[in-house]
Design an enzyme around this catalytic site. Structure first.
Site, PDB file in Angstrom:
ATOM      1  N   GLU A  96       0.819  -1.218   0.000  1.00 39.84           N
ATOM      2  CA  GLU A  96       0.000   0.000   0.000  1.00 39.84           C
ATOM      3  C   GLU A  96       0.850   1.264   0.000  1.00 39.84           C
ATOM      4  O   GLU A  96       0.468   2.268  -0.603  1.00 39.84           O
ATOM      5  CB  GLU A  96      -0.955   0.020   1.206  1.00 39.84           C
ATOM      6  N   GLU A 129       1.972 -10.122   6.931  1.00 44.51           N
ATOM      7  CA  GLU A 129       2.956  -9.246   6.299  1.00 44.51           C
ATOM      8  C   GLU A 129       3.192  -8.006   7.154  1.00 44.51           C
ATOM      9  O   GLU A 129       4.312  -7.535   7.313  1.00 44.51           O
ATOM     10  CB  GLU A 129       2.477  -8.812   4.910  1.00 44.51           C
TER      11      GLU A 129
END
Length: 299
Positions: A96, A129
């Protein structure tokens, strides 16, 4: 040169295939799935939705600008990962910051690795993650662990295997969530460290926690000094910090109103009472998009 030309042609072929809505790919058994899944192609940023399961709620603006500058100079070195949705749409699995930074400098496309994943797999991948990142604050890590327990239904032992951390390490992070929200915020804002937080966990009463927390911040106490202060407090050697336990009962009108608030905002709303008919309403948010959604509700 011939290899580069072939790679670009392949990219164009995949792009055309993905734009063909008549051949939606939702599972590994679907037509052309083997040609799309596992491939890296340039995808238009406007076709990619933010991951709603992203546990990270804060992105440092300065660090984001630095990354954007690097991408402008060198390009996106490591592709983001997306999952295929219906039609010509995708959803972020990871990356992101690269996605946001690319938007920041006006890029129209971004290299992306395509995979298939259901909602539970998306959440688990995002959380695992996230935990592996080096720049997370302790509360972000703790919240990610807690979501893996609550939403993926993992035991601490299973989680230990998934994230490669000792079970005792996971337990220590989870215990931080028992601290008063003000202290948790102080840890996120780096006023205190995880070591300070672990020392404060041993103080049961939240008012006492806050008293010691204020002293830590004001006097810039080290972790060792904090541990000593907590030890003195628990032994009764430091009565100045002691505060009589005062039980505050949540009024009926608050309990009744909380349900209405929670339904309106789409989150469990909480209150922190500080006395008779006094307190704070706490509205949580889980991402920038979620924050903006709540903001619109208040406008």
């Amino acid at each position: 040169m011939a290899k580069a030309t072939k790679k670009q042609a392949l990219g164009r072929g995949l792009s055309a295939l993905l734009k063909d809505n008549s051949s939606d790919i939702n599972s590994a058994n679907d037509k052309n799935a083997d040609k799309v899944v596992g491939s890296i192609i340039e995808i238009e940023l406007e076709l990619i939705d933010i991951n709603p399961y992203q546990p990270r709620s804060y992105f440092n603006e300065e660090a984001l600008r630095e990354l954007a500058s690097s991408i402008k100079e060198l390009g996106v070195i490591q592709p983001i990962t997306v999952r295929k949705l219906d039609g010509n749409k995708f959803q972020l699995v990871s990356g992101e910051r690269r996605f946001r930074a690319s938007k920041l400098i006006g890029n129209k496309t971004i290299p992306a690795y395509i995979r298939l994943a259901n909602d539970q797999e998306m959440l688990e991948m995002a959380l695992v993650e996230n935990i592996q990142r080096k720049d997370l604050d302790p509360i972000e890590v703790a919240l990610s662990y807690q979501r893996l327990i609550d939403e993926i239904d993992l035991t601490q032992e299973e989680m230990s295997q998934r994230v490669g951390k000792k079970r005792s390490t996971i337990t220590n992070y989870l215990r931080l969530l028992k601290l008063d929200p003000i202290i948790q915020t102080g840890m996120r804002d780096t006023f205190i460290s995880m070591g300070h937080g672990r020392a404060l966990i041993n103080v049961e009463n939240t008012e006492d926690q806050l008293s010691i927390y204020e002293k830590i911040v004001q006097q810039k106490l080290s972790v060792r000094q904090t541990e000593q202060l907590v030890k003195q407090f628990k032994s009764g050697a430091n009565p100045v910090l002691k505060s009589p336990a005062k039980k505050i009962t949540t009024p009926k009108y608050v309990n009744k109103g909380l349900k209405t608030f929670s339904e309106y905002f789409g989150h469990k709303i909480d209150v922190k009472l500080s006395g008779d008919d006094k307190g704070k309403i706490i509205i949580p948010f889980h991402s920038e998009e979620d924050f903006n959604r709540i903001k619109k509700l208040l406008e």
